[in-house]
Scaffold this active site. Structure first.
Site, PDB file in Angstrom:
ATOM      1  N   ASP A  17     -29.381  67.031  46.433  1.00  0.00           N
ATOM      2  CA  ASP A  17     -28.464  66.494  47.436  1.00  0.00           C
ATOM      3  C   ASP A  17     -28.543  67.370  48.693  1.00  0.00           C
ATOM      4  OD1 ASP A  17     -26.981  68.807  46.882  1.00  0.00           O
ATOM      5  OD2 ASP A  17     -25.456  67.744  45.720  1.00  0.00           O
ATOM      6  N   ALA A  18     -27.667  67.123  49.641  1.00  0.00           N
ATOM      7  CA  ALA A  18     -27.694  67.860  50.908  1.00  0.00           C
ATOM      8  C   ALA A  18     -27.451  69.356  50.716  1.00  0.00           C
ATOM      9  CB  ALA A  18     -26.658  67.282  51.866  1.00  0.00           C
TER      10      ALA A  18
END
Length: 137
Positions: A17-18
């Protein structure tokens, strides 16, 4: 008891994810790969059996996330046959980072008729191969 079947997994940027942490659903993908390769090792090169009009589909999954994996981690996904029924098989699966279990689950896979999408019995050869691979059947 012998070691469960395992495959190596490398965490790529597409898995994260980010924040650089493996997105939770990707652990299920890693488990899917391990189950598919286990079935392949039993002599069945396709996880579905479309030529026989049969599919193997996930019926249920129970997963516990223990620790996060991050970009470039080297993981190992395991799959062991826990129970084999007439139309379903239950796998116990773990994702390891070194000697640490970071995710584990129990996944039940059903054999279904491709046309009706209803449960049906495994063909005898694959049923026997799964039974032979089972730790508890």
């Amino acid at each position: 008891m012998s070691e469960p079947f395992s495959i190596p997994i490398r965490v790529y940027i597409e898995d994260t994810d980010a924040g650089g942490i493996v997105y939770y659903v990707n652990y299920l993908k890693y488990m899917e790969r391990a189950r598919t390769e286990l079935v392949r090792a039993l002599g069945y090169d396709k996880p579905a059996m479309p030529q026989q009009g049969l599919l193997l589909v996930v019926h249920s999954a129970e997963v516990q996330y223990r620790r996060s994996a991050i970009l470039d981690d080297e993981l190992r996904a395991t799959a062991a046959v826990a129970r084999v029924g007439r139309a379903a098989v239950t796998f116990v699966q773990k994702i390891w980072r070194g000697s640490e279990i970071i995710c584990e689950g129990v996944v039940k896979v059903a054999c279904v008729d491709d046309a009706s999408r209803k449960p049906c019995a495994f063909p005898q050869p694959i049923h026997q191969a799964l039974k032979a691979a089972s730790q508890h059947s």
